[in-house]
Design a protein around this motif. Structure first.
Motif, short mmCIF file in Angstrom:
data_model
loop_
_atom_site.label_atom_id
_atom_site.label_comp_id
_atom_site.label_asym_id
_atom_site.label_seq_id
_atom_site.Cartn_x
_atom_site.Cartn_y
_atom_site.Cartn_z
N MET A 1 -24.20 -20.26 20.60
CA MET A 1 -25.03 -20.57 19.47
C MET A 1 -24.26 -20.40 18.17
SD MET A 1 -27.78 -17.44 19.11
CE MET A 1 -27.34 -16.64 20.63
N VAL A 2 -23.37 -19.40 18.07
CA VAL A 2 -22.60 -19.19 16.85
C VAL A 2 -21.53 -20.27 16.68
CG1 VAL A 2 -21.02 -17.59 15.72
CG2 VAL A 2 -23.05 -16.73 16.85
N GLN A 3 -21.03 -20.83 17.77
CA GLN A 3 -19.96 -21.83 17.70
C GLN A 3 -20.40 -23.09 16.98
OE1 GLN A 3 -20.84 -20.09 20.38
NE2 GLN A 3 -19.03 -18.91 20.83
N ASP A 4 -21.69 -23.37 16.91
CA ASP A 4 -22.18 -24.60 16.29
C ASP A 4 -22.38 -24.48 14.77
OD1 ASP A 4 -22.24 -25.64 18.83
OD2 ASP A 4 -24.34 -25.14 19.15
N LEU A 5 -22.12 -23.31 14.20
CA LEU A 5 -22.37 -23.12 12.77
C LEU A 5 -21.27 -23.76 11.94
CD1 LEU A 5 -23.40 -19.37 12.81
CD2 LEU A 5 -24.90 -21.33 12.53
N PRO A 6 -21.60 -24.26 10.76
CA PRO A 6 -20.56 -24.77 9.86
C PRO A 6 -19.68 -23.62 9.40
CG PRO A 6 -22.76 -24.98 8.87
CD PRO A 6 -22.94 -24.43 10.24
N THR A 7 -18.37 -23.83 9.32
CA THR A 7 -17.44 -22.75 9.03
C THR A 7 -17.43 -22.36 7.57
OG1 THR A 7 -15.67 -24.36 8.78
CG2 THR A 7 -15.92 -23.32 10.93
N SER A 8 -18.00 -23.15 6.67
CA SER A 8 -17.99 -22.81 5.25
C SER A 8 -19.18 -21.94 4.86
CB SER A 8 -17.99 -24.08 4.40
OG SER A 8 -19.18 -24.80 4.65
N GLN A 9 -20.05 -21.60 5.80
CA GLN A 9 -21.27 -20.88 5.50
C GLN A 9 -21.17 -19.42 5.93
OE1 GLN A 9 -24.65 -22.61 7.36
NE2 GLN A 9 -26.11 -21.39 6.23
N TRP A 10 -21.58 -18.52 5.03
CA TRP A 10 -21.66 -17.09 5.35
C TRP A 10 -23.00 -16.83 6.02
CZ3 TRP A 10 -17.81 -13.57 4.31
CH2 TRP A 10 -16.80 -13.99 3.45
N GLN A 11 -22.98 -16.09 7.12
CA GLN A 11 -24.23 -15.73 7.77
C GLN A 11 -24.09 -14.35 8.40
OE1 GLN A 11 -25.67 -18.67 10.48
NE2 GLN A 11 -26.38 -19.98 8.81
N ILE A 12 -25.20 -13.61 8.40
CA ILE A 12 -25.28 -12.33 9.09
C ILE A 12 -26.43 -12.46 10.06
CG2 ILE A 12 -25.59 -9.84 8.82
CD1 ILE A 12 -24.56 -10.23 5.92
N LEU A 13 -26.10 -12.44 11.35
CA LEU A 13 -27.07 -12.75 12.40
C LEU A 13 -27.23 -11.58 13.36
CD1 LEU A 13 -25.53 -16.22 13.31
CD2 LEU A 13 -27.44 -15.81 11.76
N PHE A 14 -28.42 -11.46 13.95
CA PHE A 14 -28.61 -10.52 15.06
C PHE A 14 -27.87 -11.10 16.26
CE2 PHE A 14 -32.48 -9.38 12.63
CZ PHE A 14 -32.25 -8.02 12.52
N GLU A 15 -27.07 -10.27 16.91
CA GLU A 15 -26.25 -10.77 18.01
C GLU A 15 -27.07 -11.17 19.22
OE1 GLU A 15 -22.87 -8.63 20.51
OE2 GLU A 15 -22.26 -9.10 18.47
N ASP A 16 -28.13 -10.44 19.51
CA ASP A 16 -28.89 -10.72 20.73
C ASP A 16 -29.76 -11.97 20.63
OD1 ASP A 16 -30.56 -9.54 18.90
OD2 ASP A 16 -31.54 -8.19 20.31
N VAL B 1 -15.38 -15.55 12.83
CA VAL B 1 -16.65 -15.01 13.29
C VAL B 1 -16.37 -13.59 13.80
CG1 VAL B 1 -18.51 -15.23 14.98
CG2 VAL B 1 -17.55 -17.27 13.91
N HIS B 2 -17.03 -12.60 13.19
CA HIS B 2 -16.85 -11.20 13.56
C HIS B 2 -18.06 -10.79 14.39
CE1 HIS B 2 -13.67 -10.89 10.51
NE2 HIS B 2 -14.47 -11.58 9.73
N GLU B 3 -17.83 -10.52 15.67
CA GLU B 3 -18.92 -10.17 16.58
C GLU B 3 -18.94 -8.66 16.84
OE1 GLU B 3 -19.61 -14.02 19.29
OE2 GLU B 3 -17.77 -12.91 19.75
N HIS B 4 -20.05 -8.19 17.38
CA HIS B 4 -20.24 -6.79 17.78
C HIS B 4 -20.12 -5.84 16.59
CE1 HIS B 4 -19.73 -8.65 21.65
NE2 HIS B 4 -18.45 -8.83 21.46
N MET B 5 -20.75 -6.16 15.49
CA MET B 5 -20.67 -5.34 14.27
C MET B 5 -21.97 -4.55 14.10
SD MET B 5 -17.67 -6.24 13.32
CE MET B 5 -17.56 -5.40 11.76
N ASN B 6 -21.85 -3.37 13.50
CA ASN B 6 -23.01 -2.57 13.16
C ASN B 6 -22.86 -2.07 11.74
OD1 ASN B 6 -24.26 0.48 13.13
ND2 ASN B 6 -25.54 -0.97 14.24
N ALA B 7 -23.93 -2.18 10.94
CA ALA B 7 -23.91 -1.71 9.56
C ALA B 7 -23.99 -0.18 9.56
CB ALA B 7 -25.08 -2.30 8.78
N ASP B 8 -23.05 0.47 8.85
CA ASP B 8 -23.05 1.93 8.87
C ASP B 8 -22.97 2.58 7.48
OD1 ASP B 8 -20.42 1.31 8.34
OD2 ASP B 8 -19.60 2.36 10.05
N HIS B 9 -22.95 1.78 6.42
CA HIS B 9 -22.88 2.35 5.07
C HIS B 9 -23.45 1.34 4.08
CE1 HIS B 9 -21.14 4.89 1.87
NE2 HIS B 9 -20.98 3.76 1.24
#
Length: 174
Positions: free
Chosen positions: A1-16, A99-107
């Motif tokens: 699903m992430v592979q179909d995104l346009p590369t010029s767009q910033w997005q923060i998505l839930f991985e699951d 695309v940065h996967e498996h990230m968790n917000a911690d600060h």
């Protein structure tokens, strides 16, 4: 699903689910850190030896803005940020470069300044890569007696029954 995104767009998505986790008005800056540590150990006569390079989880810091006039209201934006920082949700961060996967917000840091307009919220969120490991599972068995023994913790000491005590007494070397 992430592979179909346009590369010029910033997005923060839930991985699951792939759903949008956070929708800032803009991303102002991205800082990326990836350390590879070289272990050192003292050896004889006060010298040190370096060996074994170990990769650590990488980290991202995003500086974003939210005016409350676009995709998310400011109060919703802050509430979602607090929820992400306090939670354990894994996120996918899509940037124009990678695309940065498996990230968790911690600060989380945020501010409002008169120079940017008091209504413009500027936030810095730090994300850390979460490296998951495989968990060994036992295959199902047809009969409970066929299952392997599993060590599930400490065993409380018990006094052996009389037949075990007799066997121990008889096996002692005189």
């Amino acid at each position: 699903m992430v592979q179909d995104l346009p590369t010029s767009q910033w997005q923060i998505l839930f991985e699951d689910t792939g759903a949008v986790a956070l929708a800032p008005d803009s991303v102002v800056a991205l800082d990326f850190r990836n350390d590879q540590l070289v272990a050192t150990h003292p050896v004889e006569q006060g010298t040190f030896s370096s060996y074994s390079k170990v990769g650590t989880p990488f980290a991202l810091r995003l500086r974003m803005t939210c005016s409350g006039q676009q995709a998310m209201a400011r109060d919703e934006f802050l509430a979602r940020l607090n929820s992400l920082v306090q939670g354990t949700d894994l996120l996918t961060i899509v940037s124009p470069d990678r695309v940065h996967e498996h990230m968790n917000a911690d600060h989380l840091d945020y501010r409002r300044e008169a120079t940017s307009g008091v209504s413009l919220l500027t936030v810095e969120v730090w994300f850390t890569e979460i490296r998951t490991t495989a968990v060994k599972t036992s295959p199902p068995t047809a009969e409970p007696s066929g299952a392997g023994q599993v060590n599930v913790g400490y065993v409380q000491p018990q006094t052996p029954n009389s037949s075990v005590q007799a066997a121990i007494k008889n096996s002692r070397i005189q």
